[in-house]
Design a protein around this motif. Sequence first.
Motif, PDB file in Angstrom:
ATOM      1  N   ALA A 102     -21.687 -15.623  55.282  1.00 46.83           N
ATOM      2  CA  ALA A 102     -20.991 -16.785  55.864  1.00 46.83           C
ATOM      3  C   ALA A 102     -21.945 -17.624  56.714  1.00 46.83           C
ATOM      4  N   TYR A 103     -22.847 -16.980  57.419  1.00 46.89           N
ATOM      5  CA  TYR A 103     -23.843 -17.701  58.219  1.00 46.89           C
ATOM      6  C   TYR A 103     -24.659 -18.633  57.323  1.00 46.89           C
ATOM      7  N   ALA A 121     -23.937 -19.704  54.332  1.00 38.07           N
ATOM      8  CA  ALA A 121     -23.078 -20.722  53.721  1.00 38.07           C
ATOM      9  C   ALA A 121     -22.843 -21.876  54.696  1.00 38.07           C
ATOM     10  N   ARG A 122     -22.668 -21.569  55.977  1.00 38.55           N
ATOM     11  CA  ARG A 122     -22.500 -22.635  56.987  1.00 38.55           C
ATOM     12  C   ARG A 122     -23.762 -23.470  57.110  1.00 38.55           C
ATOM     13  N   LYS A 154     -16.852 -25.884  58.191  1.00 40.11           N
ATOM     14  CA  LYS A 154     -17.511 -24.601  58.462  1.00 40.11           C
ATOM     15  C   LYS A 154     -16.490 -23.487  58.694  1.00 40.11           C
ATOM     16  N   ILE A 186     -15.093 -22.536  55.256  1.00 39.39           N
ATOM     17  CA  ILE A 186     -16.126 -21.822  54.504  1.00 39.39           C
ATOM     18  C   ILE A 186     -16.342 -20.417  55.053  1.00 39.39           C
ATOM     19  N   THR A 187     -16.360 -20.280  56.359  1.00 39.21           N
ATOM     20  CA  THR A 187     -16.517 -18.952  56.969  1.00 39.21           C
ATOM     21  C   THR A 187     -15.407 -18.023  56.514  1.00 39.21           C
ATOM     22  N   GLU A 188     -14.177 -18.507  56.540  1.00 43.01           N
ATOM     23  CA  GLU A 188     -13.046 -17.671  56.137  1.00 43.01           C
ATOM     24  C   GLU A 188     -13.123 -17.315  54.657  1.00 43.01           C
ATOM     25  N   ILE A 246     -15.758 -17.334  52.573  1.00 42.77           N
ATOM     26  CA  ILE A 246     -16.908 -16.481  52.246  1.00 42.77           C
ATOM     27  C   ILE A 246     -16.687 -15.067  52.785  1.00 42.77           C
ATOM     28  N   SER A 247     -16.180 -14.950  54.001  1.00 43.33           N
ATOM     29  CA  SER A 247     -15.919 -13.617  54.580  1.00 43.33           C
ATOM     30  C   SER A 247     -14.922 -12.850  53.717  1.00 43.33           C
ATOM     31  N   LEU A 303     -20.683 -20.468  46.429  1.00 36.94           N
ATOM     32  CA  LEU A 303     -20.084 -21.611  47.128  1.00 36.94           C
ATOM     33  C   LEU A 303     -20.471 -22.877  46.396  1.00 36.94           C
ATOM     34  N   VAL A 357     -15.054 -21.354  46.511  1.00 38.63           N
ATOM     35  CA  VAL A 357     -15.764 -20.085  46.687  1.00 38.63           C
ATOM     36  C   VAL A 357     -15.301 -19.120  45.605  1.00 38.63           C
TER      37      VAL A 357
END
Length: 145
Positions: free
Chosen positions: A11-12, A14-15, A35, A38-40, A42-43, A80, A93
């Motif tokens: 996730a880092y 991807a951000r 962000k 995307i974090t949610e 990807i996680s 992504l 994703v």
Amino acid sequence: MLTLVALPNAAYWARRHTEDVLKRWSACVALGDAKLVITEFISNAVKATGTLDVRQQKAYAEAPLAVPYTEVTQLKWVRLRLSYGRAVLLIEVWDSSDEPPVEQLPDFESEGGRGLFVVRAHCDKWGWYPAQGGGKVVWAELRAS
């Protein structure tokens, strides 16, 4: 399209990728909202795809080189894709799990389960579809500000 190994730090990266791409595109989208979504996504994709066991995750967080390369290469991938047009950012994703995402109504006692509820609050639309060849794609649209 950005392809990431299903590791806890996916996730880092991807951000960081998103920041760079949106800057190059001069996209007028709320970067914080993008962000967060995307974090949610990807996680969740990393969890659904499978990652290192708890012991290995801790070792990887402290010293990535402590985890043998042969174990890292056995991990699956998440992807992504960002698209921007007509003042809409589309976030997609992909992960290898066929299980659909489940939005839960948050409560005050659970430690998790709020992510997709939060995603809904920060994007215009979101959903998912089965991916051709297996897995699924979770997507969200954010309108330009």
